[in-house]
Design an enzyme around this catalytic site. Sequence first.
Site, PDB file in Angstrom:
ATOM      1  N   LYS A  53       3.245  12.981   8.778  1.00  0.00           N
ATOM      2  CA  LYS A  53       2.170  12.686   8.016  1.00  0.00           C
ATOM      3  C   LYS A  53       0.933  13.206   8.993  1.00  0.00           C
ATOM      4  O   LYS A  53      -0.247  13.779   8.177  1.00  0.00           O
ATOM      5  CB  LYS A  53       2.041  11.205   7.747  1.00  0.00           C
ATOM      6  CG  LYS A  53       2.927  10.776   6.566  1.00  0.00           C
ATOM      7  CD  LYS A  53       3.189   9.247   6.689  1.00  0.00           C
ATOM      8  CE  LYS A  53       4.076   8.903   5.589  1.00  0.00           C
ATOM      9  NZ  LYS A  53       4.300   7.305   5.742  1.00  0.00           N
ATOM     10  N   GLN A  97       3.232   1.917   8.886  1.00  0.00           N
ATOM     11  CA  GLN A  97       4.626   2.424   8.361  1.00  0.00           C
ATOM     12  C   GLN A  97       5.544   1.314   8.294  1.00  0.00           C
ATOM     13  O   GLN A  97       5.669   0.437   9.180  1.00  0.00           O
ATOM     14  CB  GLN A  97       4.913   3.466   9.331  1.00  0.00           C
ATOM     15  CG  GLN A  97       6.236   3.934   9.121  1.00  0.00           C
ATOM     16  CD  GLN A  97       6.460   5.043   7.723  1.00  0.00           C
ATOM     17  OE1 GLN A  97       5.551   5.599   7.517  1.00  0.00           O
ATOM     18  NE2 GLN A  97       7.397   5.116   7.022  1.00  0.00           N
ATOM     19  N   ASP A 120      -1.541   3.859   0.780  1.00  0.00           N
ATOM     20  CA  ASP A 120      -0.136   3.776   0.418  1.00  0.00           C
ATOM     21  C   ASP A 120       0.004   3.155  -0.959  1.00  0.00           C
ATOM     22  O   ASP A 120       0.856   2.976  -1.545  1.00  0.00           O
ATOM     23  CB  ASP A 120       0.562   3.135   1.574  1.00  0.00           C
ATOM     24  CG  ASP A 120       1.558   3.699   2.335  1.00  0.00           C
ATOM     25  OD1 ASP A 120       1.713   5.078   1.888  1.00  0.00           O
ATOM     26  OD2 ASP A 120       2.108   3.557   3.345  1.00  0.00           O
TER      27      ASP A 120
END
Length: 290
Positions: A53, A97, A120
């Site tokens: 990412k 994450q 997200d």
Amino acid sequence: MMQLIDGKATSQTIKQEIADEVKHIIANGGKRPHLAAVLVGNDGGSESYVASKVKACEEVGFNSSLVRFNSDVTENELLACVQKLNVDSDIDGFIVQLPLPAHISEEKITEAIDPRKDVDGFHPVNLGKMILGMPCFISATPQGIMELLKRYNIETKGKHAVVIGRSNIVGRPMSILLSQKGVFADATVTVCHSRTANLKELCLEADIIVAALGKPKFLKADMVKQGTVIIDVGTTRVDAPDTKRGWQLIGDVDFENIAPKCSYITPVPGGVGPMTIISLLQNTLKAVKL
Ligand code: NAP
């Protein structure tokens, strides 16, 4: 004729589009998009996801920050970090994450993220807005799949789509997006899960199958009809002593045997995976414009 859906090539094209847009924003005196990632512990999978990412951010000209914690970080410390990122005006969007260590509530952390920075798309506000068809951040993998269907001009209207898996981040949002009103949606969707009794029969009736269950090579050739569109989301790491890394990614689809029967199919790797990161970049760009 079977056509391979090349997620890698598509992601490169979109990366270039995003990079061009960033140049345009900067040229017009705008702010450089900034994505932050919070990583707890040193799980191999999470490490490599976050690393790719960060790399993708660099490639398109975003700023990126990585905030690291040891796995013994307390829930309060992590909540404090989320609050800090929420109010940091230079950060346009950020992700924490997952998975988190067992002593930290993922739900609590996710709910603490400002929905306007939740790139997200895991926050209940964003999921709720998605269900209502309102502008929002959509979780990366389903959004990436919708983008692939669009870019390959795959007809979904009136088609029967079977989604295998009902997780909050893949199966469930995928089934909602496919059944929404609109071009590249308007499908009739069946959601299957581990309690589904007649999965094979349902798959045999499907025009489109999204396999997101995390069971290597689960979907076999005798479970699909001729001409089906197959989207393979599964990525299970299995030992592969002959490879440099010692492991390889296996999808949920028995690719070799199914491919000749399909109209379209995504490979693993190089299908859905690269698109997931693209969605995150697209969401960050969206956050900049908010
Ligand atoms: P998950 O949370 O484990 O959910 C799996 C879903 O599959 C559950 O709903 C489960 O049913 C269902 N399932 C399990 N076994 C089944 C069976 N035998 N028949 C029918 N349904 C079954 O997984 P996830 O997070 O959605 O991820 C799914 C897969 O996609 C994993 O391999 C993951 O690594 C991969 N993934 C890839 C990307 C990417 O970027 N390519 C992104 C995210 C995830 P129940 O609800 O009844 O338990």
